[in-house]
Design an enzyme around this catalytic site. Structure first.
Site, short mmCIF file in Angstrom:
data_model
loop_
_atom_site.label_atom_id
_atom_site.label_comp_id
_atom_site.label_asym_id
_atom_site.label_seq_id
_atom_site.Cartn_x
_atom_site.Cartn_y
_atom_site.Cartn_z
N LEU A 20 0.85 -1.20 0.00
CA LEU A 20 0.00 0.00 0.00
C LEU A 20 0.88 1.25 0.00
CD1 LEU A 20 -2.42 -1.16 2.83
CD2 LEU A 20 -2.95 -1.03 0.38
N ASP A 68 3.07 -2.90 13.14
CA ASP A 68 1.61 -2.72 13.15
C ASP A 68 0.85 -3.93 13.69
OD1 ASP A 68 1.68 -0.12 12.15
OD2 ASP A 68 2.01 -0.87 10.12
N ARG A 87 -4.09 -6.35 4.83
CA ARG A 87 -3.16 -6.67 5.93
C ARG A 87 -3.81 -7.55 7.01
NH1 ARG A 87 0.91 -2.13 7.85
NH2 ARG A 87 1.87 -4.09 8.51
N ARG A 133 -6.82 3.59 10.41
CA ARG A 133 -6.57 2.16 10.63
C ARG A 133 -7.04 1.67 12.01
NH1 ARG A 133 -2.50 0.41 7.11
NH2 ARG A 133 -2.81 1.50 5.15
N HIS A 163 -0.47 6.95 10.61
CA HIS A 163 -0.45 6.45 11.98
C HIS A 163 0.02 7.55 12.94
CE1 HIS A 163 0.19 2.27 10.11
NE2 HIS A 163 -0.92 2.15 10.80
N CYS A 250 8.23 1.36 12.04
CA CYS A 250 7.35 0.30 11.51
C CYS A 250 8.08 -1.00 11.26
CB CYS A 250 6.75 0.71 10.18
SG CYS A 250 6.37 2.42 10.01
C1 CIR Z 1 0.53 0.41 5.09
O1 CIR Z 1 -0.09 1.24 4.42
O2 CIR Z 1 -0.01 -0.29 5.94
C2 CIR Z 1 2.01 0.21 4.81
N1 CIR Z 1 2.27 0.47 3.43
C3 CIR Z 1 2.84 1.13 5.68
C4 CIR Z 1 2.74 0.84 7.14
C5 CIR Z 1 3.59 1.73 7.95
N2 CIR Z 1 3.55 1.39 9.32
C6 CIR Z 1 3.67 2.27 10.31
O3 CIR Z 1 3.69 3.49 10.08
N3 CIR Z 1 3.69 1.79 11.54
#
Ligand code: CIR
Length: 255
Positions: A20, A68, A87, A133, A163, A250
């Site tokens: 994503l 996450d 996810r 989210r 986030h 992340c």
């Molecule tokens: C997403 O959109 O879920 C991933 N492409 C990026 C997640 C990033 N995670 C975070 O900031 N903890």
């Protein structure tokens, strides 16, 4: 002050190029991402962490963003429940990996959603972002579990970023690196805010680990400001993860 001993990371999968993204920075280069990830793991080790590297999971393009999938503390581990369909399910294998450290795992249940990137901790107090989210029900469930284990929790709605930790990083010593909507947020007024200019907003996702602050490379002013406060810093290139809206925090679960 929390001292971390362990970290869990997951190797990037080839399918990460389909992750994503809202960044408009192009597709990540997988080989480059692998190298950047290896350097990141070395950096965690140099901060004194015992790092477990989980195998890549091709079923989930964003699975490298392991932060996450759980919220960890000394007394409890909570398995998250991602708030986006691609996810959802990623968290299952994390539960298995955490079982040796946490015999009793708790989990967020439907209709709650919660992603670990929305949670930061200040001593015994957790701040939980309500985001695109993490929904209010997910935040409520997490707060309940944390309270059961003696922690405090505050929910904090956010509007402009993916986030909560996209926009803030707690540096211990009551200092909070912050940008954008978090610069003068009433729920964060107790902290000494270390402001980040809009041009360096990506560097708000820095990570304090046992006295050292990991900062993404390419943001010299933020690094200078953090060093001026007396912190040691480590600059890391995570350009390929930035293309997927992900950053330094992340890429690991620290505990
Ligand atoms: C997403 O959109 O879920 C991933 N492409 C990026 C997640 C990033 N995670 C975070 O900031 N903890």
């Amino acid at each position: 002050m929390i001292m971390f001993r362990n970290a869990l990371v997951r190797r990037p999968c080839r399918n990460m190029v389909n992750g994503l993204s809202s960044a408009a920075l192009g597709r990540p280069d997988y080989d480059k991402a692998l190298t950047q990830h290896e350097v990141y793991v070395q950096a965690l080790r140099s901060c004194g962490l015992n790092v477990t590297v989980l195998a890549a999971d091709e079923a989930y393009p964003d699975s490298v963003f392991i932060e996450d999938t759980a919220v960890l503390s000394e007394r409890v581990a909570v398995i998250a429940r991602p708030g986006v369909s691609s996810r959802l399910g990623e968290e299952k294998t994390i539960a298995a990996a955490l079982l040796s450290h946490y015999p009793n795992l708790e989990a967020i249940a439907a209709p709650g959603t919660l992603e670990g990137g929305d949670v930061f901790r200040v001593g015994e107090h957790f701040f939980i972002g309500i985001s695109g989210r993490t929904n209010p029900e997910g935040a409520r469930q997490l707060a309940m579990v944390l309270k059961k284990h003696g922690y405090a929790a505050t929910a904090l709605p956010l509007h402009d970023v993916l986030h909560l930790k996209t926009g803030v990083a707690y540096l211990e010593n009551n200092r909070l690196l912050a940008c954008g909507e978090f610069l003068d947020h009433p729920l964060l007024s107790r902290f000494q805010i270390v402001p980040i200019a809009a041009a360096e907003a990506y560097a708000a996702n820095s990570v304090w680990i046992n006295g050292c602050v990991l900062v993404p490379s390419g943001f010299p002013q933020t690094r200078k400001n953090i060093e001026a406060l007396g912190y040691e810093t480590l600059s890391l290139d995570v350009s390929e993860f930035r293309k997927l809206d992900g950053g330094l925090s992340c890429l690991s679960l620290r505990f």
